[in-house]
Design an enzyme around this catalytic site. Structure first.
Site, PDB file in Angstrom:
ATOM      1  N   CYS A 130     -15.010 -35.396  46.327  1.00 56.03           N
ATOM      2  CA  CYS A 130     -13.815 -35.618  47.130  1.00 56.03           C
ATOM      3  C   CYS A 130     -12.712 -34.636  46.761  1.00 56.03           C
ATOM      4  O   CYS A 130     -12.061 -34.798  45.726  1.00 56.03           O
ATOM      5  CB  CYS A 130     -13.333 -37.059  46.945  1.00 56.03           C
ATOM      6  SG  CYS A 130     -11.803 -37.436  47.808  1.00 56.03           S
ATOM      7  N   CYS A 133      -9.195 -36.145  46.667  1.00 57.14           N
ATOM      8  CA  CYS A 133      -8.910 -36.858  45.426  1.00 57.14           C
ATOM      9  C   CYS A 133      -8.630 -35.903  44.266  1.00 57.14           C
ATOM     10  O   CYS A 133      -7.713 -36.136  43.471  1.00 57.14           O
ATOM     11  CB  CYS A 133     -10.101 -37.740  45.041  1.00 57.14           C
ATOM     12  SG  CYS A 133     -10.758 -38.781  46.350  1.00 57.14           S
ATOM     13  N   ASP A 134      -9.423 -34.840  44.152  1.00 57.48           N
ATOM     14  CA  ASP A 134      -9.457 -34.074  42.906  1.00 57.48           C
ATOM     15  C   ASP A 134      -8.979 -32.632  42.969  1.00 57.48           C
ATOM     16  O   ASP A 134      -8.904 -31.958  41.936  1.00 57.48           O
ATOM     17  CB  ASP A 134     -10.894 -34.087  42.352  1.00 57.48           C
ATOM     18  CG  ASP A 134     -11.365 -35.494  42.016  1.00 57.48           C
ATOM     19  OD1 ASP A 134     -10.513 -36.334  41.707  1.00 57.48           O
ATOM     20  OD2 ASP A 134     -12.576 -35.743  42.067  1.00 57.48           O
TER      21      ASP A 134
END
Length: 303
Positions: A130, A133-134
């Protein structure tokens, strides 16, 4: 008979449980894992409102503690099927059958894995599924994106705004993503596509340092130094046990109330056909599904 059975104890399921208890519904959450949810496998979460940074396992633990504190009953069980009959739902599990007026399916989805050495070992330590997300963790660094579909190119573009260099590793000589995404990628000077190639091993000490790649045409094997590996070779929803309308990938189709094609059965979170797979949208889905289930029961009681 329960008012509501929630299948899945991730962010969507536990939020649904919290809302259901607040509405006075006799509710149980069925979960097969000790600490469920994709978020529990995420090293650090920085895009969930209210937390500048929190580890995935800690956030998931807080969800669980909140649910238990307000009286949500959580039981360990794996569901094999749901039968809708005579106005009730029969949920078949590995420890027996349960009956309920309504059901919320919140079983989530899991990204398909590469299945190569180093992937499991560096999950959350350089291996991610993701970019939303990261991506911030890789500012100014070099990463690879594995895949050639919509998700792969979309997240490669997200990463390109943060990292120094993005390599898209694709096993074919043609991308599967839409033309407009391909055009956007081609205009990014820090994105490079590596054709006809697959990763064979991810290496490093405490984090990702190298990826071993193989060209499928020449059979050449070589090492590429990278700081992160983002995998987009597909995602699999946990919906095999339920016979409702789904899209071609198995994600459950719902209406605006998150009701499935069977009245009284709802879907919330990553297991349904949704635009993004994020913890914040899963939580919102859980609330909507619980309120919808309560409204359904109220209508039943008036009949």
């Amino acid at each position: 008979m329960y008012d509501l059975i929630i299948i899945g104890g991730g962010p969507a399921g536990l939020t649904a449980g919290i809302y259901a208890v607040r509405y006075g519904m006799d509710t149980v959450v069925l979960e097969k894992n000790v600490l469920p949810g994709q978020i529990a496998a995420t090293d650090m979460v920085e895009n969930y409102t209210g937390f500048t940074a929190i580890s995935g396992p800690e956030l998931m633990q807080r969800f669980k503690e909140h649910a238990e504190t307000v009286g949500v009953k959580i039981e360990s069980a794996e569901v094999s099927s749901i039968i809708s009959e005579d106005g009730k739902k029969v949920v078949v599990t590995d420890s027996g059958t349960l009956e309920s007026k309504t059901v919320i399916i919140a079983t989530g989805a899991n990204p398909k894995k590469l299945g190569i050495p180093g992937e499991k070992e560096f999950m959350g330590k350089g291996v991610s599924y993701c970019a939303t997300c990261d991506a911030p963790f890789y500012k100014g660094k070099t990463v690879i994106v594995v895949g050639g579909g919509e998700s792969a190119l979309t997240d490669a573009l997200i990463l390109s705004n943060v990292v120094k260099k993005v390599y898209i590793i694709h096993r074919r000589d043609k991308l599967r993503a839409s033309r407009i995404l391909q055009e956007r990628v081609s205009r990014k000077p820090n994105i490079e596509i590596v054709w006809d190639t697959v990763p064979e091993e991810i290496q490093g000490k405490t984090g990702v340092e190298n990826v071993i790649l193989r060209n499928l045409k020449t059979r050449d094997v070589y090492t590429l130094q990278v700081d992160g590996v983002f995998v987009y070779i597909g995602i699999r929803p946990g919906t095999e046990f339920i016979d409702v309308k789904k899209n071609s990938s198995g994600f459950i189709l719902t209406n605006e109330k998150l009701e499935t094609s069977i009245p009284g059965i709802y879907a919330a979170g990553d297991c349904r056909d949704t635009s993004i797979w994020q913890v914040v949208t899963a939580v919102a889905d859980g609330a909507v599904a619980a309120v919808s289930a309560h409204e359904y029961i109220m209508e039943l009681d008036e009949q």
